[in-house]
Design a protein around this motif. Structure first.
Motif, PDB file in Angstrom:
ATOM      1  N   TYR A 101       0.759  -1.120  -0.049  1.00  0.00           N
ATOM      2  CA  TYR A 101       0.057   0.028   0.035  1.00  0.00           C
ATOM      3  C   TYR A 101       0.910   1.224  -0.032  1.00  0.00           C
ATOM      4  CZ  TYR A 101       0.998  -1.196   4.909  1.00  0.00           C
ATOM      5  OH  TYR A 101       1.634  -1.824   5.948  1.00  0.00           O
ATOM      6  N   THR A 102       2.160   1.272  -0.176  1.00  0.00           N
ATOM      7  CA  THR A 102       3.007   2.254  -0.075  1.00  0.00           C
ATOM      8  C   THR A 102       4.244   1.955  -1.021  1.00  0.00           C
ATOM      9  OG1 THR A 102       4.680   1.562   1.586  1.00  0.00           O
ATOM     10  CG2 THR A 102       2.692   2.735   2.369  1.00  0.00           C
ATOM     11  N   GLU A 103       4.587   3.139  -1.775  1.00  0.00           N
ATOM     12  CA  GLU A 103       5.839   2.895  -2.884  1.00  0.00           C
ATOM     13  C   GLU A 103       7.060   2.277  -1.808  1.00  0.00           C
ATOM     14  OE1 GLU A 103       6.244   6.343  -4.653  1.00  0.00           O
ATOM     15  OE2 GLU A 103       4.208   6.156  -5.964  1.00  0.00           O
ATOM     16  N   GLU A 104       7.199   2.927  -0.606  1.00  0.00           N
ATOM     17  CA  GLU A 104       8.308   2.660   0.151  1.00  0.00           C
ATOM     18  C   GLU A 104       8.487   1.090   0.273  1.00  0.00           C
ATOM     19  OE1 GLU A 104       7.073   6.750   1.755  1.00  0.00           O
ATOM     20  OE2 GLU A 104       5.914   5.009   0.679  1.00  0.00           O
ATOM     21  N   ASN A 105       7.326   0.711   0.383  1.00  0.00           N
ATOM     22  CA  ASN A 105       7.264  -0.836   1.111  1.00  0.00           C
ATOM     23  C   ASN A 105       7.628  -1.510  -0.185  1.00  0.00           C
ATOM     24  OD1 ASN A 105       4.847  -3.301   1.916  1.00  0.00           O
ATOM     25  ND2 ASN A 105       6.927  -3.204   2.487  1.00  0.00           N
ATOM     26  N   LEU A 129      -5.280   2.590   5.295  1.00  0.00           N
ATOM     27  CA  LEU A 129      -4.053   2.165   4.376  1.00  0.00           C
ATOM     28  C   LEU A 129      -4.546   2.231   2.763  1.00  0.00           C
ATOM     29  CD1 LEU A 129      -2.866  -0.929   6.075  1.00  0.00           C
ATOM     30  CD2 LEU A 129      -1.810   1.287   5.991  1.00  0.00           C
ATOM     31  N   PHE A 131      -3.181   3.077  -1.590  1.00  0.00           N
ATOM     32  CA  PHE A 131      -2.616   4.037  -2.481  1.00  0.00           C
ATOM     33  C   PHE A 131      -3.886   4.644  -3.146  1.00  0.00           C
ATOM     34  CE2 PHE A 131       0.661   0.725  -3.450  1.00  0.00           C
ATOM     35  CZ  PHE A 131       1.545   1.338  -3.335  1.00  0.00           C
ATOM     36  N   LYS A 135      -3.286   5.911  -8.777  1.00  0.00           N
ATOM     37  CA  LYS A 135      -1.894   5.511  -8.519  1.00  0.00           C
ATOM     38  C   LYS A 135      -1.781   3.912  -9.141  1.00  0.00           C
ATOM     39  CE  LYS A 135       1.675   6.831  -6.852  1.00  0.00           C
ATOM     40  NZ  LYS A 135       2.718   7.548  -7.481  1.00  0.00           N
TER      41      LYS A 135
END
Length: 357
Positions: A101-105, A129, A131, A135
């Motif tokens: 659910y995040t680009e960092e992950n 949580l 995107f 996106k």
């Protein structure tokens, strides 16, 4: 009977699963067994569901997924809260799917060389949580180029248990409009328990949680759910209390007349909340008995002036006794919460006993 226990009727859970699967139609029901199966016991519940034909399971944390796999649960196990780098190796070792659910992950997973099965979560209005929907295509392409096994796209409903809420249709429309071009081979899941009955479209998977355990988040509707948990204890002592005397810490209850009380082995350390003090009722020998005085850590007191009872008799905090029932929802209303919390608050020191396997 043990002094204090939760009786879990696995037959009721299997009944609820079959009912929900019928209502879900072509959407496959996912067995939500996070938080130790909402306090009912994750492994016994998952095993019962697996015997009933359930092939998809979901938990919140990686260690919960490991526990299920080690216990012999097959099929897909989805980690709905995602995973951190320290847990990536476990995803591979135990064949667990994870939500991203995040680009960092995603970057963390790529850097670690982990291409575990993933479900992409988009936020269609819950604002938890996920995107932003716009996106999705970019995220999908990133995962595809990196070689991930993209299993599905999901979201979570904010107000599915409020029939008529405008956000239900708004989230449903946004989700399926966003996922329209991604449907080939991807699982789509949007619905929780209430959504099975309030959404027009369910996708390919449905994620009922609380209804599996027999609680109804749609109290105005008639759904043939069977409560699975009963919370029981025993009387420790029967004793007289005289008019004008106080009961328990702070004497928040003063006897208005001579009375008989039973001291019972259940307190807030067991999950019988202090918020219920002087407001709840229990069942003793099939009769309703009001709780009196502040609930203590390990004990509570109930008024049995009108009931013939003795030390060792069974007391039902919620559940059925001699044809009468107290629902967990009744305790939840007193506490200003929901029955989910009532179930999840039952302490691990309370013995679980299973029937109807």
């Amino acid at each position: 009977m043990k002094t204090l226990l939760c009786e879990i009727d696995l037959g009721a859970i299997r009944h609820n699963y079959r009912l929900l699967q019928r209502h879900a139609g072509a959407a496959r029901v996912v067995g939500i067994v996070k938080a130790d199966g909402y306090g009912h016991g994750d492994v016994p519940v998952a095993m019962a569901l697996q015997r009933e034909g359930c092939s998809h399971f979901a938990v919140a944390r990686v260690h919960e997924g490991i526990k299920l796999r080690q216990a012999g649960i097959e099929g897909e196990i989805l980690i709905m809260s995602g995973s951190f780098p320290s847990e990536f190796s476990a995803l591979r070792e135990f064949n667990l799917s994870t939500v991203v659910y995040t680009e960092e992950n995603i970057e963390e997973m790529i850097s670690a060389g982990i291409t575990a099965p993933v479900h992409i979560k988009i936020d269609t209005g819950m604002n938890r949580l996920g995107f932003r929907p716009q996106k999705l295509e970019q995220v999908y392409q990133t995962l595809q180029r990196a070689g991930f096994d993209i299993k599905g796209v999901m979201t979570h409903m904010a107000s599915a248990d409020e029939p008529g809420a405008s956000s239900i249709q708004q989230q449903e429309d946004l989700f399926f409009q966003t996922t329209d071009s991604f449907r080939n081979g991807l699982q789509e899941h949007i619905t929780n328990s209430a959504g099975i009955f309030t959404l027009g479209k369910l996708g390919t998977l449905a994620r009922p949680g609380i209804m599996l355990y027999g609680a109804n988040p749609l109290p105005e509707s008639s759904i043939d759910l069977r409560p699975a948990m009963s919370f029981k204890t025993r009387i420790l002592q029967v004793k007289p209390v005289y008019k004008g005397e106080g009961i328990s810490y702070g004497h928040t209850y003063i006897a208005k007349k001579d009375m008989t009380i039973a001291v019972i082995a259940a307190g807030y350390a067991d999950g019988y909340s202090r918020l219920l003090s002087n407001r709840a009722r229990v069942l003793v020998n099939g009769e309703l008995a009001p709780q009196v005085g502040r609930i203590c850590m390990d004990m509570s007191m109930v008024d049995i002036t009108h009931i013939s009872a003795k030390r060792g008799d069974e007391v039902v905090l919620f559940g059925e006794q001699q044809g009468r029932r107290i629902y967990a929802a009744e305790l939840a209303e007193i506490m200003g919460t929901i029955d989910y919390e009532v179930f999840c608050s039952i302490s691990p020191r309370v013995k679980r006993m299973y029937t109807g396997s």
